[in-house]
Design a protein around this motif. Sequence first.
Motif, short mmCIF file in Angstrom:
data_model
loop_
_atom_site.label_atom_id
_atom_site.label_comp_id
_atom_site.label_asym_id
_atom_site.label_seq_id
_atom_site.Cartn_x
_atom_site.Cartn_y
_atom_site.Cartn_z
N GLU A 227 23.34 44.32 47.92
CA GLU A 227 24.73 44.62 48.22
C GLU A 227 25.18 45.84 47.43
O GLU A 227 24.70 46.08 46.32
CB GLU A 227 25.63 43.43 47.85
N LEU A 228 26.08 46.60 48.02
CA LEU A 228 26.79 47.69 47.36
C LEU A 228 28.28 47.39 47.50
O LEU A 228 28.69 46.80 48.50
CB LEU A 228 26.50 49.04 48.03
N MET A 229 29.05 47.80 46.52
CA MET A 229 30.50 47.67 46.62
C MET A 229 31.09 49.07 46.59
O MET A 229 30.54 49.97 45.96
CB MET A 229 31.05 46.82 45.49
N PHE B 91 31.16 49.03 33.23
CA PHE B 91 30.91 47.77 33.92
C PHE B 91 32.23 47.17 34.41
O PHE B 91 33.23 47.21 33.70
CB PHE B 91 30.27 46.74 32.96
N GLN B 92 32.19 46.65 35.61
CA GLN B 92 33.28 45.82 36.10
C GLN B 92 32.77 44.38 36.04
O GLN B 92 31.71 44.08 36.57
CB GLN B 92 33.63 46.17 37.54
N ILE B 93 33.50 43.52 35.37
CA ILE B 93 33.12 42.12 35.25
C ILE B 93 33.98 41.36 36.24
O ILE B 93 35.21 41.35 36.14
CB ILE B 93 33.34 41.57 33.83
N VAL C 211 24.12 35.21 37.62
CA VAL C 211 24.74 36.48 37.27
C VAL C 211 24.10 37.54 38.15
O VAL C 211 22.88 37.62 38.24
CB VAL C 211 24.53 36.84 35.77
N LYS C 212 24.93 38.33 38.82
CA LYS C 212 24.43 39.31 39.77
C LYS C 212 24.95 40.70 39.39
O LYS C 212 26.13 40.85 39.07
CB LYS C 212 24.90 38.92 41.17
N LEU C 213 24.07 41.72 39.39
CA LEU C 213 24.46 43.10 39.13
C LEU C 213 24.50 43.85 40.45
O LEU C 213 23.54 43.81 41.23
CB LEU C 213 23.46 43.78 38.20
N CYS D 7 28.83 46.45 38.74
CA CYS D 7 29.65 45.25 38.82
C CYS D 7 28.78 44.05 38.45
O CYS D 7 27.75 43.81 39.07
CB CYS D 7 30.22 45.10 40.23
N ILE D 8 29.21 43.32 37.44
CA ILE D 8 28.52 42.09 37.04
C ILE D 8 29.34 40.93 37.60
O ILE D 8 30.50 40.76 37.24
CB ILE D 8 28.40 41.96 35.52
#
Length: 140
Positions: A65-67, A132-134, A3-5, A86-87
């Motif tokens: 990372e950034l989105m 949160f974006q899953i 799982v990455k945040l 973002c998860i």
Amino acid sequence: MTVKLTPYITLEGNTREAIQFYEQAIGAKVLSMMTYGEMPEMPNTFTDDLKNLVAHAKVQVGETELMFSDAPWGSPIANGKRVTICITTYDVEKSKQIYEALRQGGHVNLPFQEETFSPGFGDVTDKFGVTFQIYTEIQD
């Protein structure tokens, strides 16, 4: 199970400019970028300007990372939505489990569902006002 945040930054039509700035300022490297015009099933009513807005970009800074994305239609961004978290998982069921847990007492911004870019994606603001974006990522 991984799982990455990841911080997800949404801007009002100047994402390309921001990414270019971060490339110069902090050595960011673009890993991927897709415009709204490149996404399948986009409405024909989109003007060329709207089609050129960034729908999704992933940038690496060091080991992080950034989105990024431009708000659809270049619209104003609501309070609490400029930077979200973002998860990312690689398992749809795990993503859905996280989404369901976070939505308890919160607000659903986008129901968890399959999207053209993900087999499982949803957007929720939890009961503390954190959005949160899953995102379920397809592994290569």
